[in-house]
Motif scaffolding. Sequence first.
Motif, mmCIF file in Angstrom:
data_model
loop_
_atom_site.group_PDB
_atom_site.id
_atom_site.type_symbol
_atom_site.label_atom_id
_atom_site.label_comp_id
_atom_site.label_asym_id
_atom_site.label_seq_id
_atom_site.Cartn_x
_atom_site.Cartn_y
_atom_site.Cartn_z
ATOM 1 N N ASP A 40 14.269 6.410 3.023
ATOM 2 C CA ASP A 40 13.938 6.685 4.423
ATOM 3 C C ASP A 40 14.516 5.576 5.295
ATOM 4 O O ASP A 40 14.021 4.446 5.304
ATOM 5 C CB ASP A 40 12.413 6.750 4.580
ATOM 6 C CG ASP A 40 12.005 7.213 5.982
ATOM 7 O OD1 ASP A 40 12.879 7.213 6.872
ATOM 8 O OD2 ASP A 40 10.840 7.565 6.158
ATOM 9 N N THR A 88 12.166 3.776 8.303
ATOM 10 C CA THR A 88 11.086 2.813 8.060
ATOM 11 C C THR A 88 11.529 1.642 7.209
ATOM 12 O O THR A 88 10.790 0.678 7.048
ATOM 13 C CB THR A 88 9.905 3.519 7.369
ATOM 14 O OG1 THR A 88 10.367 4.091 6.136
ATOM 15 C CG2 THR A 88 9.346 4.627 8.245
ATOM 16 N N GLY A 89 12.718 1.707 6.649
ATOM 17 C CA GLY A 89 13.177 0.608 5.809
ATOM 18 C C GLY A 89 13.704 -0.551 6.634
ATOM 19 O O GLY A 89 14.130 -0.395 7.775
ATOM 20 N N ARG A 114 12.384 -4.297 3.031
ATOM 21 C CA ARG A 114 11.516 -3.247 2.525
ATOM 22 C C ARG A 114 12.307 -1.962 2.328
ATOM 23 O O ARG A 114 13.126 -1.589 3.169
ATOM 24 C CB ARG A 114 10.374 -2.983 3.497
ATOM 25 C CG ARG A 114 9.436 -1.838 3.025
ATOM 26 C CD ARG A 114 8.404 -1.479 4.060
ATOM 27 N NE ARG A 114 7.538 -2.623 4.347
ATOM 28 C CZ ARG A 114 7.243 -3.034 5.554
ATOM 29 N NH1 ARG A 114 7.780 -2.428 6.594
ATOM 30 N NH2 ARG A 114 6.451 -4.081 5.754
ATOM 31 N N THR A 150 11.737 2.111 1.529
ATOM 32 C CA THR A 150 10.809 3.233 1.425
ATOM 33 C C THR A 150 11.587 4.483 1.040
ATOM 34 O O THR A 150 12.717 4.687 1.491
ATOM 35 C CB THR A 150 10.076 3.473 2.754
ATOM 36 O OG1 THR A 150 11.030 3.791 3.757
ATOM 37 C CG2 THR A 150 9.285 2.239 3.160
ATOM 38 N N THR A 204 11.001 8.836 -0.408
ATOM 39 C CA THR A 204 10.107 9.974 -0.626
ATOM 40 C C THR A 204 10.723 10.951 -1.599
ATOM 41 O O THR A 204 11.947 11.022 -1.757
ATOM 42 C CB THR A 204 9.823 10.698 0.705
ATOM 43 O OG1 THR A 204 11.069 11.110 1.281
ATOM 44 C CG2 THR A 204 9.085 9.793 1.680
ATOM 45 N N ARG A 218 5.594 9.052 -2.465
ATOM 46 C CA ARG A 218 6.162 8.138 -1.474
ATOM 47 C C ARG A 218 6.138 6.744 -2.081
ATOM 48 O O ARG A 218 5.102 6.278 -2.561
ATOM 49 C CB ARG A 218 5.346 8.158 -0.189
ATOM 50 C CG ARG A 218 5.864 7.190 0.875
ATOM 51 C CD ARG A 218 5.018 7.271 2.134
ATOM 52 N NE ARG A 218 5.466 6.315 3.117
ATOM 53 C CZ ARG A 218 6.487 6.510 3.960
ATOM 54 N NH1 ARG A 218 7.161 7.647 3.907
ATOM 55 N NH2 ARG A 218 6.829 5.595 4.838
ATOM 56 N N LEU A 219 7.319 6.107 -2.095
ATOM 57 C CA LEU A 219 7.462 4.796 -2.715
ATOM 58 C C LEU A 219 7.791 3.764 -1.651
ATOM 59 O O LEU A 219 8.631 4.009 -0.771
ATOM 60 C CB LEU A 219 8.564 4.830 -3.780
ATOM 61 C CG LEU A 219 8.867 3.521 -4.531
ATOM 62 C CD1 LEU A 219 9.257 3.814 -5.973
ATOM 63 C CD2 LEU A 219 9.997 2.735 -3.844
ATOM 64 N N THR A 220 7.095 2.627 -1.731
ATOM 65 C CA THR A 220 7.413 1.489 -0.867
ATOM 66 C C THR A 220 7.687 0.281 -1.750
ATOM 67 O O THR A 220 6.858 -0.070 -2.601
ATOM 68 C CB THR A 220 6.257 1.167 0.083
ATOM 69 O OG1 THR A 220 5.999 2.308 0.911
ATOM 70 C CG2 THR A 220 6.605 -0.022 0.976
ATOM 71 N N TYR A 221 8.872 -0.289 -1.553
ATOM 72 C CA TYR A 221 9.214 -1.497 -2.316
ATOM 73 C C TYR A 221 9.340 -2.655 -1.336
ATOM 74 O O TYR A 221 10.092 -2.593 -0.358
ATOM 75 C CB TYR A 221 10.520 -1.300 -3.091
ATOM 76 C CG TYR A 221 10.994 -2.590 -3.728
ATOM 77 C CD1 TYR A 221 10.377 -3.075 -4.874
ATOM 78 C CD2 TYR A 221 12.022 -3.335 -3.153
ATOM 79 C CE1 TYR A 221 10.779 -4.267 -5.435
ATOM 80 C CE2 TYR A 221 12.430 -4.530 -3.703
ATOM 81 C CZ TYR A 221 11.804 -4.999 -4.841
ATOM 82 O OH TYR A 221 12.179 -6.185 -5.401
ATOM 83 N N GLU A 222 8.595 -3.715 -1.585
ATOM 84 C CA GLU A 222 8.597 -4.889 -0.724
ATOM 85 C C GLU A 222 9.239 -6.037 -1.489
ATOM 86 O O GLU A 222 8.834 -6.350 -2.611
ATOM 87 C CB GLU A 222 7.171 -5.268 -0.328
ATOM 88 C CG GLU A 222 7.089 -6.298 0.778
ATOM 89 C CD GLU A 222 7.262 -5.682 2.159
ATOM 90 O OE1 GLU A 222 7.738 -6.389 3.057
ATOM 91 O OE2 GLU A 222 6.937 -4.484 2.320
ATOM 92 N N HIS A 254 6.343 -2.917 -5.947
ATOM 93 C CA HIS A 254 6.375 -1.628 -5.295
ATOM 94 C C HIS A 254 5.055 -0.898 -5.475
ATOM 95 O O HIS A 254 4.291 -1.170 -6.415
ATOM 96 C CB HIS A 254 7.525 -0.772 -5.833
ATOM 97 C CG HIS A 254 7.409 -0.421 -7.290
ATOM 98 N ND1 HIS A 254 7.743 -1.305 -8.299
ATOM 99 C CD2 HIS A 254 6.983 0.722 -7.912
ATOM 100 C CE1 HIS A 254 7.551 -0.726 -9.476
ATOM 101 N NE2 HIS A 254 7.079 0.511 -9.264
#
Length: 653
Positions: A577, A580-581, A585, A587, A589, A620-624, A629
Amino acid sequence: MGSDDEITQTSITLSPVSPETDLPVNMPCAQEIIRKLNSNTNARATGLSVICDMSTQSNMARFAVRIPKSDSLPAAEGSFQVRFPGDGGEEDEATPVCELDYASLIFDFPPLTALSQAVAPAGIKSSDIPSILSALKPTTVKLAWGAEFSYTRMAVEGTLTVLDQQDCPATCFFRQRSRDLQSPVPWEIGGTLRPQGSAIQFTFDYTKQQGSGRELITLSADATAASDDDTPALPLASIGEIHNQPFMGGDHTLNVATGVSLPSGLLPEMLSLDALSLVYDLSNGRTSALAATISCTPDLSFIPGTKLESMCLSLVAGRDPSGGAWQYSGLLEANGVLGSRDDTDAPDPPYFSASARFPDWQFTLQVADPGDLADFDTSHLNDVQAFSGTGNPSNEKIRLRDLNAVYTPSTGAYSIDLDLATPFTIGEGALQTSLNDVRLTLDKDIPESPASISLEASAFLAGIPTVVAVSRAGQTWTIEGTVQPGTSIDQFKNWLKQNFDCSVPLLDDLGVDLVNLSCRTGQEKSLAFTCLGQMQVFEHPATYSLDITKAIDWTFQGTLTVPTSNPDKLPLVFTVDSTTGTQGRLTATWADPVGVTTADLIPQLPEFPLIGTIALTQARLTYEAQHGHAVTLSTNTGGAQESISYVSLAPAS
């Protein structure tokens, strides 16, 4: 003769002679020649004169020959001679020269009224003579044998009215390459024709096709044999004048000028018809094929800095024997030099050849010997000179290894491909890049426009060796290449930070295998690159493709592919995405209406009843960066959406 008291030659005459005649001199093959003459021809040897050369110790035999009276002609006489080396000759004495290469006779025939009369002494029948030649009025007949009398050749000179030409001086040849009385070999028929008042001589060949019975006569003329270097033997004002040449007046369906549709201005006003060949079908009275070669000294403006010195146009036209539409083809070949011949002190300029084919007439140009380019001054080539001002060649002048070009005369557009023998530097400041092994392409759509520039070269991007593609628009260079950072990932990140103020913390954790990079220099610097690598998701080795663009703002696009524990299930392909990235970060989907189960996705599940059988439809994946993640998994249960959270705090790398 030598001095008064020295005899250098003597002669002996024997008559009659036969294969059994004893000869008083060293001529061991004379009897064999007489025997073969008597057995393979209808002529007979009637006498032999031997001339002995005392100085060279060689012998000359002159054979008198008589052809008996035939139904149409009285007997005729002639002679031929053969030289035999003596003891002092260079030939091996153990292998005396016995083969008679050619025996030529000129017979003194009475006035002849028909070709059939003239060829009768060679055993040629009236049925062997094509109708188109039967009207030849003979004046002289020559008969010859070769290959130990197994090859017969008869030449009849006279005049012939043929096709659209009246009373052409003509010579007709009849050839029979072997003599087999049991199975006669067909006569090969050809000759020469010279139209009245013309300096050009045409050769012709007659063929009769087996099976179809089609009779063809092929006429060919080489005009260069009858001209000097300055005055063409067959001048033309246009290729349309080919139709006015001898033997061309009988068929008005042929239109070479329209058929090959040459670009306007391609040929100069003065042309020379160097060669002409046509095939005439005697069975239907039509011309079935034509070939012509036209040369000229062109005044065409080719590529700036080149000079055309000669050009040759080859045309071919043909059609079906039934008389269908004509099909045309053409080939233009040109030769010239790069630069100029004006400087007499300079070495000879490099030669090039160029060729173009119908129907597009697009020239391809090649340098004859690329080695000649080593000392060539490229300032003669306007476009190369203009290119040299866009960068910093390592020497004062650009040197070449090779040159090829394509030129379209209808539009004036051209493209030049050059291999540079000198390194070249582009860009400025920290982005200055040195290019080696440069393959340069200069394109022009119209002659007045500036050339667009593209090149391939070896270079170092971020200190990593790679092959780059480079193009230029205005003052901006675009460099594209692929690098494999490997252990140099920190060096690559420092290069991004220094040149583009690009800091991507994600790259600290992600494993980067390959980077496809594109950057622009100049006032509008930009950066775009695609990272290919791997990371851990759900304790699976996932792969990613991440497109990162840094101009005014950052954008992220790409995919993350996560395999499942079940090899029969397709992997989950997450879409990154970009809204929002950030550079720290990532993100992504995923959605699939068919779904996979949590057991397919997560190898180590908590021991809760039925949790492994839950069918997942979204994720939905978020990697910081530096934190790991988190994944939110969704499922539909009884029409309501339920969520499961999965968190990995360990860094992905």
